[in-house]
Scaffold this motif. Structure first.
Motif, PDB file in Angstrom:
ATOM      1  N   ASP A 160      52.572  60.652  50.058  1.00  0.00           N
ATOM      2  CA  ASP A 160      53.720  61.544  49.870  1.00  0.00           C
ATOM      3  C   ASP A 160      55.035  60.849  50.219  1.00  0.00           C
ATOM      4  O   ASP A 160      56.104  61.395  49.973  1.00  0.00           O
ATOM      5  N   LYS A 161      54.969  59.676  50.803  1.00  0.00           N
ATOM      6  CA  LYS A 161      56.154  59.003  51.336  1.00  0.00           C
ATOM      7  C   LYS A 161      56.731  57.963  50.366  1.00  0.00           C
ATOM      8  O   LYS A 161      57.016  56.834  50.755  1.00  0.00           O
ATOM      9  N   LEU A 162      56.942  58.357  49.124  1.00  0.00           N
ATOM     10  CA  LEU A 162      57.446  57.381  48.146  1.00  0.00           C
ATOM     11  C   LEU A 162      58.825  56.853  48.506  1.00  0.00           C
ATOM     12  O   LEU A 162      59.067  55.648  48.417  1.00  0.00           O
ATOM     13  N   GLN A 163      59.741  57.713  48.888  1.00  0.00           N
ATOM     14  CA  GLN A 163      61.109  57.254  49.185  1.00  0.00           C
ATOM     15  C   GLN A 163      61.159  56.402  50.451  1.00  0.00           C
ATOM     16  O   GLN A 163      61.838  55.371  50.482  1.00  0.00           O
ATOM     17  N   GLU A 164      60.430  56.811  51.503  1.00  0.00           N
ATOM     18  CA  GLU A 164      60.385  56.007  52.734  1.00  0.00           C
ATOM     19  C   GLU A 164      59.748  54.647  52.463  1.00  0.00           C
ATOM     20  O   GLU A 164      60.179  53.616  52.975  1.00  0.00           O
ATOM     21  N   ASP A 182      53.920  49.663  57.768  1.00  0.00           N
ATOM     22  CA  ASP A 182      54.786  50.335  56.803  1.00  0.00           C
ATOM     23  C   ASP A 182      54.827  51.837  57.103  1.00  0.00           C
ATOM     24  O   ASP A 182      54.127  52.301  58.010  1.00  0.00           O
ATOM     25  N   PRO A 183      55.624  52.624  56.386  1.00  0.00           N
ATOM     26  CA  PRO A 183      55.748  54.054  56.678  1.00  0.00           C
ATOM     27  C   PRO A 183      54.448  54.849  56.512  1.00  0.00           C
ATOM     28  O   PRO A 183      54.339  55.973  56.998  1.00  0.00           O
ATOM     29  N   ASN A 184      53.464  54.264  55.847  1.00  0.00           N
ATOM     30  CA  ASN A 184      52.186  54.935  55.621  1.00  0.00           C
ATOM     31  C   ASN A 184      51.148  54.583  56.676  1.00  0.00           C
ATOM     32  O   ASN A 184      50.008  55.020  56.600  1.00  0.00           O
ATOM     33  N   GLY A 185      51.545  53.773  57.661  1.00  0.00           N
ATOM     34  CA  GLY A 185      50.608  53.345  58.700  1.00  0.00           C
ATOM     35  C   GLY A 185      49.797  52.121  58.327  1.00  0.00           C
ATOM     36  O   GLY A 185      48.858  51.756  59.026  1.00  0.00           O
ATOM     37  N   ILE A 186      50.155  51.470  57.241  1.00  0.00           N
ATOM     38  CA  ILE A 186      49.423  50.281  56.792  1.00  0.00           C
ATOM     39  C   ILE A 186      49.891  49.077  57.591  1.00  0.00           C
ATOM     40  O   ILE A 186      51.083  48.774  57.638  1.00  0.00           O
ATOM     41  N   GLY A 187      48.952  48.387  58.223  1.00  0.00           N
ATOM     42  CA  GLY A 187      49.267  47.162  58.932  1.00  0.00           C
ATOM     43  C   GLY A 187      49.590  46.055  57.953  1.00  0.00           C
ATOM     44  O   GLY A 187      48.877  45.878  56.960  1.00  0.00           O
ATOM     45  N   ILE A 188      50.670  45.338  58.214  1.00  0.00           N
ATOM     46  CA  ILE A 188      51.071  44.222  57.365  1.00  0.00           C
ATOM     47  C   ILE A 188      51.057  42.963  58.218  1.00  0.00           C
ATOM     48  O   ILE A 188      51.831  42.834  59.164  1.00  0.00           O
ATOM     49  N   ASP A 189      50.138  42.063  57.903  1.00  0.00           N
ATOM     50  CA  ASP A 189      50.007  40.788  58.599  1.00  0.00           C
ATOM     51  C   ASP A 189      50.877  39.780  57.857  1.00  0.00           C
ATOM     52  O   ASP A 189      50.628  39.494  56.682  1.00  0.00           O
TER      53      ASP A 189
END
Length: 126
Positions: free
Chosen positions: A10-14, A110-117
């Motif tokens: 749901d967080k397309l803009q963020e 990221d805003p969706n809680g995805i970890g970015i290594d």
């Protein structure tokens, strides 16, 4: 063959703001329910889709639950990227460090809680 990972959120803009302003991604395509982004060098893409959109079949309707996915972004100068993100106050989830298998990396979310290594690969220790 080309791979484009997609996240239903749901967080397309963020998400757009985070990837374009924080990581310098570009927008390849966007409409009211879909966002396709590309890396700064145009070599990879990632897409984001609104959940429960009537144009999509049930397999593409459930929102991502925030767990079980991570992304890896390989960069040439890890220390430069780390400093740039620290300077703009991006929360660092894992501080920069060297691993015995050869990675020098740190992690953000990221805003969706995805970890970015975010990583620069080097030769492993002998």
């Amino acid at each position: 063959m080309k791979l484009n990972a997609g996240i239903i959120t749901d967080k397309l803009q963020e998400t757009k703001k985070f990837y374009t302003e924080t990581l310098d991604f570009g927008v390849r395509f966007e409409n009211e329910f879909y966002l396709l982004l590309h890396t700064p060098n145009h070599e990879a893409e990632i897409s984001f889709l609104k959940p429960n959109h009537p144009s999509q079949k049930p397999i593409f309707q459930s929102a991502f639950n925030g767990k079980g996915v991570y992304l890896t972004i390989e960069v040439n100068d890890i220390d430069k990227v780390y400093k740039e993100l620290k300077d703009i106050k991006v929360p660092i989830e894992i501080e920069i460090r060297d691993e015995p298998w050869g990675d020098r990396h740190f992690a953000i979310k990221d805003p969706n809680g995805i970890g970015i290594d975010i990583v620069t690969y080097t030769k492993p220790e002998e």
